[in-house]
Design a protein around this motif. Structure first.
Motif, PDB file in Angstrom:
ATOM      1  N   PHE A  37       0.806  -1.284   0.031  1.00 42.93           N
ATOM      2  CA  PHE A  37       0.394  -0.161  -0.300  1.00 42.93           C
ATOM      3  C   PHE A  37       0.636   1.261  -0.323  1.00 42.93           C
ATOM      4  CE2 PHE A  37      -1.997  -3.451   2.469  1.00 42.93           C
ATOM      5  CZ  PHE A  37      -2.792  -3.501   1.825  1.00 42.93           C
ATOM      6  N   PHE A  38       2.196   1.090   0.092  1.00 40.28           N
ATOM      7  CA  PHE A  38       3.051   2.327   0.191  1.00 40.28           C
ATOM      8  C   PHE A  38       4.123   1.745  -0.475  1.00 40.28           C
ATOM      9  CE2 PHE A  38       1.631   1.786   4.309  1.00 40.28           C
ATOM     10  CZ  PHE A  38       3.081   0.950   5.278  1.00 40.28           C
ATOM     11  N   GLY A  39       4.704   2.653  -0.454  1.00 37.93           N
ATOM     12  CA  GLY A  39       6.194   2.281  -1.057  1.00 37.93           C
ATOM     13  C   GLY A  39       7.016   1.701  -1.336  1.00 37.93           C
ATOM     14  N   PRO A  87      -5.695   2.312   8.430  1.00 32.56           N
ATOM     15  CA  PRO A  87      -6.092   1.864   9.833  1.00 32.56           C
ATOM     16  C   PRO A  87      -4.682   2.952  10.534  1.00 32.56           C
ATOM     17  CG  PRO A  87      -4.923   0.231   9.125  1.00 32.56           C
ATOM     18  CD  PRO A  87      -5.318   1.061   7.797  1.00 32.56           C
ATOM     19  N   CYS A  88      -5.425   3.520  10.674  1.00 36.63           N
ATOM     20  CA  CYS A  88      -4.146   4.428  10.947  1.00 36.63           C
ATOM     21  C   CYS A  88      -3.136   4.521  12.108  1.00 36.63           C
ATOM     22  CB  CYS A  88      -4.193   6.366  10.735  1.00 36.63           C
ATOM     23  SG  CYS A  88      -4.097   6.989   8.763  1.00 36.63           S
ATOM     24  N   LEU A  89      -4.505   4.332  13.100  1.00 39.82           N
ATOM     25  CA  LEU A  89      -3.340   4.325  14.903  1.00 39.82           C
ATOM     26  C   LEU A  89      -2.597   3.033  15.036  1.00 39.82           C
ATOM     27  CD1 LEU A  89      -4.136   6.296  16.582  1.00 39.82           C
ATOM     28  CD2 LEU A  89      -5.768   5.248  17.164  1.00 39.82           C
ATOM     29  N   ASP A  90      -3.694   1.581  14.184  1.00 40.38           N
ATOM     30  CA  ASP A  90      -3.349   0.587  13.846  1.00 40.38           C
ATOM     31  C   ASP A  90      -1.618  -0.098  13.616  1.00 40.38           C
ATOM     32  OD1 ASP A  90      -6.081  -0.208  14.629  1.00 40.38           O
ATOM     33  OD2 ASP A  90      -4.786  -1.547  15.228  1.00 40.38           O
ATOM     34  N   CYS A  91      -1.739   1.062  12.567  1.00 39.83           N
ATOM     35  CA  CYS A  91      -0.739   1.226  11.365  1.00 39.83           C
ATOM     36  C   CYS A  91       0.626   2.101  12.333  1.00 39.83           C
ATOM     37  CB  CYS A  91      -0.787   1.689  10.394  1.00 39.83           C
ATOM     38  SG  CYS A  91       0.628   2.084   9.082  1.00 39.83           S
ATOM     39  N   LYS A  92       0.205   2.765  12.660  1.00 40.94           N
ATOM     40  CA  LYS A  92       1.227   2.933  13.494  1.00 40.94           C
ATOM     41  C   LYS A  92       2.438   2.775  14.514  1.00 40.94           C
ATOM     42  CE  LYS A  92       0.827   7.898  12.367  1.00 40.94           C
ATOM     43  NZ  LYS A  92       1.973   8.391  11.625  1.00 40.94           N
ATOM     44  N   GLY A 196       1.933   8.540   0.305  1.00 45.40           N
ATOM     45  CA  GLY A 196       0.619   8.398  -0.951  1.00 45.40           C
ATOM     46  C   GLY A 196       0.435   6.826  -0.605  1.00 45.40           C
ATOM     47  N   CYS A 197       0.197   6.828   0.742  1.00 43.15           N
ATOM     48  CA  CYS A 197      -0.907   5.987   0.926  1.00 43.15           C
ATOM     49  C   CYS A 197      -2.337   5.376   0.759  1.00 43.15           C
ATOM     50  CB  CYS A 197      -0.773   6.309   2.602  1.00 43.15           C
ATOM     51  SG  CYS A 197      -1.668   4.174   3.292  1.00 43.15           S
ATOM     52  N   MET A 198      -1.954   4.149  -0.690  1.00 40.57           N
ATOM     53  CA  MET A 198      -2.804   4.371  -0.872  1.00 40.57           C
ATOM     54  C   MET A 198      -4.040   3.468  -0.179  1.00 40.57           C
ATOM     55  SD  MET A 198      -2.628   0.002  -2.784  1.00 40.57           S
ATOM     56  CE  MET A 198      -1.424   0.906  -3.988  1.00 40.57           C
ATOM     57  N   LEU A 199      -4.600   3.382   1.314  1.00 42.51           N
ATOM     58  CA  LEU A 199      -5.361   2.631   1.946  1.00 42.51           C
ATOM     59  C   LEU A 199      -5.920   4.240   2.540  1.00 42.51           C
ATOM     60  CD1 LEU A 199      -3.655   0.590   4.689  1.00 42.51           C
ATOM     61  CD2 LEU A 199      -5.349   0.245   2.825  1.00 42.51           C
ATOM     62  N   THR A 200      -5.422   5.966   1.858  1.00 43.07           N
ATOM     63  CA  THR A 200      -6.105   6.641   2.012  1.00 43.07           C
ATOM     64  C   THR A 200      -7.018   7.447   0.874  1.00 43.07           C
ATOM     65  OG1 THR A 200      -4.454   8.349   1.623  1.00 43.07           O
ATOM     66  CG2 THR A 200      -4.671   7.664   4.132  1.00 43.07           C
ATOM     67  N   ASP A 201      -6.446   6.207  -0.541  1.00 39.57           N
ATOM     68  CA  ASP A 201      -7.026   6.899  -1.875  1.00 39.57           C
ATOM     69  C   ASP A 201      -8.984   6.189  -1.743  1.00 39.57           C
ATOM     70  OD1 ASP A 201      -5.809   7.044  -5.090  1.00 39.57           O
ATOM     71  OD2 ASP A 201      -8.550   6.251  -4.628  1.00 39.57           O
TER      72      ASP A 201
HETATM   73  S1  SF4 Z   1      -1.964   7.314   5.951  1.00 40.99           S
HETATM   74 FE1  SF4 Z   1      -1.182   4.697   5.755  1.00 40.99          FE
HETATM   75  S2  SF4 Z   1       0.614   4.974   5.695  1.00 40.99           S
HETATM   76 FE2  SF4 Z   1       0.041   6.799   7.102  1.00 40.99          FE
HETATM   77  S3  SF4 Z   1      -0.451   5.889   8.856  1.00 40.99           S
HETATM   78 FE3  SF4 Z   1      -2.189   6.352   7.715  1.00 40.99          FE
HETATM   79  S4  SF4 Z   1      -2.662   4.098   6.808  1.00 40.99           S
HETATM   80 FE4  SF4 Z   1      -0.420   4.345   7.875  1.00 40.99          FE
END
Ligand code: SF4
Length: 332
Positions: A37-39, A87-92, A196-201
């Motif tokens: 999803f990113f990088g 899932p930003c919180l879990d991602c962090k 460019g995180c795809m999960l926010t697109d």
């Molecule tokens: S935007 Fe994407 S990479 Fe950034 S914290 Fe959220 S899920 Fe993770």
């Protein structure tokens, strides 16, 4: 010399955070995690990308692919999703845990993150930032140099490894402070925030959500990459990806494996289509008709379409699908 790992998305904030700590004489290794999803553009080119980061930013970067575990996390995050499938919180927390494991394994003193208080709605609120610190097991060991003056002192500050006075107190959505710092560090060329995180697109995340949830077979990084290319059609047996241009066509061919069905017009220019799944003969024919519609069909009633799977290639004659049917079937 004291050591720290920093989380490095490739964006400006994480770069500034690492540089701010390096300035205080700490040996910083930046961790750049990649997932589908990113990088992912750095996948397979890790050494080159690390060399580029070093040359451009003076940063030692370690690139680590965490795709399989990350994809599991995306399916069931403890703290839910943001506006899209992010899932930003879990991602962090996920990334901090990875960094923590390395910190322990390699005897580093602390972890650095480029978060700025109040910058992002889901993951950079004060309460969310405390959750990340607590759940990742980094309480006291997570230094956020860009907003450190607004946070309680961390262990490296208390121990005198880091001079709190030389840290910053940035907050909110304005980027002015970061721009000034970038200038101070002589950083001119940097990626946009969010990386460019795809999960926010909104479009891609919708595809990913449906695909990850509905498939019974395990999903791998290649599946996710396929979802991002071309026009997208859903079939009972899988998904059809139809290239929109030469670049899409090349990417689709490079992503197609032995099991995928590749369809293209035999005699005229047109897109490459890849069917992911196990299509029935009827589905192959419909996929070929859709592909024919996007080919240079010049009003032909029937077109010869090449259908390849593994080592086998055959030709079938189909009628291009009417535009109304194509529009009806298109899922994105
Ligand atoms: S935007 Fe994407 S990479 Fe950034 S914290 Fe959220 S899920 Fe993770």
């Amino acid at each position: 010399m004291h050591k720290a790992f920093s989380l490095f998305s490739g964006g400006l904030d994480s770069l500034l955070a690492a540089r701010a700590v390096m300035e205080q004489g700490v040996d910083v290794t930046a961790l750049h995690f990649i997932t589908p999803f990113f990088g992912y553009k750095n996948k397979g080119k890790e050494a080159q990308a690390a060399g580029d980061f070093k040359e451009k930013y003076g940063l030692s970067v370690r690139i680590i692919d965490v795709s399989p575990e990350y994809m599991e996390m995306v399916k069931k995050p403890v703290y839910g999703y943001g506006k899209n499938f992010n899932p930003c919180l879990d991602c962090k927390i996920f990334m901090m845990k990875k960094a923590r494991a390395l910190m322990i394994e390699e005897g580093a003193d602390f972890i650095i993150s480029g978060e700025v208080l109040g910058q992002r709605p889901m993951s950079q609120r004060r309460d969310a930032m405390s959750i990340v610190e607590r759940d990742s097991g980094l309480k006291g060991f997570l230094l956020r140099p860009l907003c450190a003056k607004l946070m309680p002192p961390t262990i490296p500050e208390e121990k005198g490894i880091i001079d709190r006075e030389k840290l910053y107190g940035l907050s909110g959505r304005s980027r002015r402070g970061q721009m000034e710092l970038a200038e101070r560090f002589g950083i001119k060329d940097y990626a946009t925030p969010a990386g460019g995180c795809m999960l926010t697109d909104p479009i891609l995340s919708k595809r990913i959500k449906e695909f990850l949830y509905k498939r019974e077979e395990p999903v791998d990084a290649r599946d996710v990459q396929l979802l991002t290319v071309g026009r997208f059609f859903k079939f009972p047996a899988g998904t059809l990806h139809v290239g929109r241009n030469e670049k899409d066509n090349e990417k689709l061919v490079s992503l197609a494996g032995e099991r995928e069905v590749i369809i293209r017009a035999r005699d005229v220019p047109g897109p490459v289509s890849v069917f992911r799944g196990s299509p029935t003969e009827g589905e192959i024919e419909l996929a070929a008709r859709i592909t024919a519609r996007y080919s240079d069909n010049d009003g032909l009633d029937f077109m010869a379409m090449e259908v390849s799977s593994g080592q086998e290639t055959r030709t079938i004659e189909v009628r291009p699908a009417p535009v109304s049917l194509v529009e009806e079937l298109k899922a994105g």
